[in-house]
Design a protein around this motif. Structure first.
Motif, PDB file in Angstrom:
ATOM      1  N   SER A   9     -64.996 114.937  47.747  1.00 32.13           N
ATOM      2  CA  SER A   9     -64.518 114.422  49.020  1.00 32.13           C
ATOM      3  C   SER A   9     -65.654 114.366  50.038  1.00 32.13           C
ATOM      4  CB  SER A   9     -63.388 115.297  49.553  1.00 32.13           C
ATOM      5  OG  SER A   9     -62.986 114.894  50.846  1.00 32.13           O
ATOM      6  N   ARG A  46     -67.901 111.483  49.143  1.00 36.85           N
ATOM      7  CA  ARG A  46     -67.345 110.191  49.544  1.00 36.85           C
ATOM      8  C   ARG A  46     -67.529 109.944  51.040  1.00 36.85           C
ATOM      9  NH1 ARG A  46     -63.270 111.417  45.577  1.00 36.85           N
ATOM     10  NH2 ARG A  46     -61.999 112.439  47.177  1.00 36.85           N
ATOM     11  N   LYS A  47     -67.424 110.998  51.844  1.00 33.34           N
ATOM     12  CA  LYS A  47     -67.630 110.858  53.286  1.00 33.34           C
ATOM     13  C   LYS A  47     -69.074 110.435  53.580  1.00 33.34           C
ATOM     14  CE  LYS A  47     -64.108 114.220  54.703  1.00 33.34           C
ATOM     15  NZ  LYS A  47     -63.871 115.541  55.351  1.00 33.34           N
ATOM     16  N   ARG A  94     -71.078 108.759  51.509  1.00 33.62           N
ATOM     17  CA  ARG A  94     -71.251 107.369  51.080  1.00 33.62           C
ATOM     18  C   ARG A  94     -70.605 106.410  52.088  1.00 33.62           C
ATOM     19  NH1 ARG A  94     -73.408 110.346  47.863  1.00 33.62           N
ATOM     20  NH2 ARG A  94     -74.823 110.209  49.646  1.00 33.62           N
ATOM     21  N   ALA A  95     -69.430 106.783  52.598  1.00 33.76           N
ATOM     22  CA  ALA A  95     -68.753 105.937  53.584  1.00 33.76           C
ATOM     23  C   ALA A  95     -69.587 105.825  54.856  1.00 33.76           C
ATOM     24  CB  ALA A  95     -67.367 106.513  53.902  1.00 33.76           C
ATOM     25  N   ILE A 116     -72.447 103.414  54.172  1.00 36.64           N
ATOM     26  CA  ILE A 116     -71.983 102.022  54.155  1.00 36.64           C
ATOM     27  C   ILE A 116     -71.698 101.537  55.575  1.00 36.64           C
ATOM     28  CG2 ILE A 116     -70.084 100.522  53.430  1.00 36.64           C
ATOM     29  CD1 ILE A 116     -69.910 102.267  50.874  1.00 36.64           C
ATOM     30  N   TRP A 117     -71.047 102.389  56.371  1.00 33.02           N
ATOM     31  CA  TRP A 117     -70.789 102.021  57.756  1.00 33.02           C
ATOM     32  C   TRP A 117     -72.097 101.822  58.517  1.00 33.02           C
ATOM     33  CZ3 TRP A 117     -67.260  99.801  60.393  1.00 33.02           C
ATOM     34  CH2 TRP A 117     -67.226  99.899  61.782  1.00 33.02           C
ATOM     35  N   THR A 161     -77.213 105.487  57.814  1.00 33.41           N
ATOM     36  CA  THR A 161     -77.501 105.115  56.428  1.00 33.41           C
ATOM     37  C   THR A 161     -78.420 106.133  55.764  1.00 33.41           C
ATOM     38  OG1 THR A 161     -77.287 102.779  57.010  1.00 33.41           O
ATOM     39  CG2 THR A 161     -78.388 103.297  54.937  1.00 33.41           C
ATOM     40  N   GLY A 211     -76.510 109.412  55.196  1.00 34.83           N
ATOM     41  CA  GLY A 211     -75.515 109.319  54.123  1.00 34.83           C
ATOM     42  C   GLY A 211     -76.109 109.240  52.741  1.00 34.83           C
TER      43      GLY A 211
END
Length: 286
Positions: free
Chosen positions: A23, A26-27, A29-30, A33-34, A78, A81
């Protein structure tokens, strides 16, 4: 700060810790991407303004500076992340020190609460509520699974306040598995199933989605009445009164709603907070 115990996580704790680690990944990576989206969109706007629009020099300067800030922010998101790597330590760890709490205000939603002991961020279970705050400002010990964080980039120089300690390359996170008599993840998953938190998330999604839909329908009906000439003040009182009533009704019947929405396990009379301690389900007659 950390004390490594000669004990490996049991299979339920390991399952939960791996889910929590994924989890967190994933945060990250998100966020990356944002960051890419923010950077690209801001750069495109800068290009568009300078090639297709003719604005006053001062206006252009203000817009350019604003968009450049967004570009830099996007690049930093970026980098943060993608550069951070998470590694779960499968041996039980205990962290001891003063528990600190920091609140990041969010004008568009709920404030974010972050907990630390020294440079270690504490990851509490879902909806731990007041359990998290009972030792804030005091020295305490928390047992759990450590996530080691590695990063090729040190961003701790950024002015992010006290929570900037999580930007350090050698920072760490602790997934809470045991805390006093209030949290016992292994017993919780043994009593209510390894997928308890996934089911809990779906239950909350159903509850708040249904509440949001009902409140939306109430205000749509309110708008319909106003459109057809009904008294605005009476309709306003009805809409807000009905919305408040539904919200209070849901909050005061959490146990019954949990059981009605999740037929997987008999929760008995126990609340989510009681289940976190590993309390066995009890029926009203026991």
């Amino acid at each position: 700060m950390f004390e490594s115990q000669d004990e490996h996580l049991d299979h339920r704790e390991l399952y939960y810790a791996m889910k929590m680690t994924k989890s967190q990944g994933r945060k990250l990576r998100a966020l990356a991407i944002w960051g890419v989206i923010t950077t690209v969109v801001s750069a495109v706007f800068i290009w568009f303004i300078h090639t297709h629009m003719y604005l006053e020099s001062l206006t252009t300067l203000i817009i350019d500076l604003t968009l450049l800030v967004l570009v830099v922010s996007g690049v930093l998101m970026t980098v943060f992340g993608w550069s951070r790597k998470l590694q779960l330590n499968k041996q039980r760890q205990t962290v001891t020190g003063e528990l600190e709490k920091f609140i990041s205000e969010n004008q568009n939603g709920a404030n974010k609460e972050t907990y630390f002991i020294d440079d270690c961020q504490i990851l509490w279970p879902m909806e731990a509520g007041d359990i998290r705050d009972q030792d804030v400002g005091h020295e305490t010990s928390i047992s759990g699974a450590r996530i080691d964080v590695t990063s090729a980039v040190d961003l701790s120089f950024l002015p992010t306040g006290e929570t900037g300690r999580m930007l350090k390359p050698g920072s760490s996170l602790l997934i809470v598995l045991d805390y006093k008599k209030d949290i016992h993840i292994s017993k919780l998953l043994e009593n209510y199933g390894k997928d308890y938190f996934q089911r809990r998330f779906k239950i909350n999604l159903k509850k708040y989605s249904a509440l949001g839909a009902l409140i939306t329908l109430i205000f749509v009906f309110f708008g319909y009445l106003i459109w057809h000439g009904y008294d605005v003040e009476s309709g306003f009182i009805f809409a807000f009164g009905s919305s408040a009533f539904l919200t209070v009704l849901m909050l005061t019947n959490q146990k019954n709603l949990d059981q009605w929405l999740d037929k997987h396990v008999d929760y008995g009379s126990s609340s989510h907070t009681e289940r976190l301690s590993g309390k066995m389900p009890t029926t009203s007659g026991s």
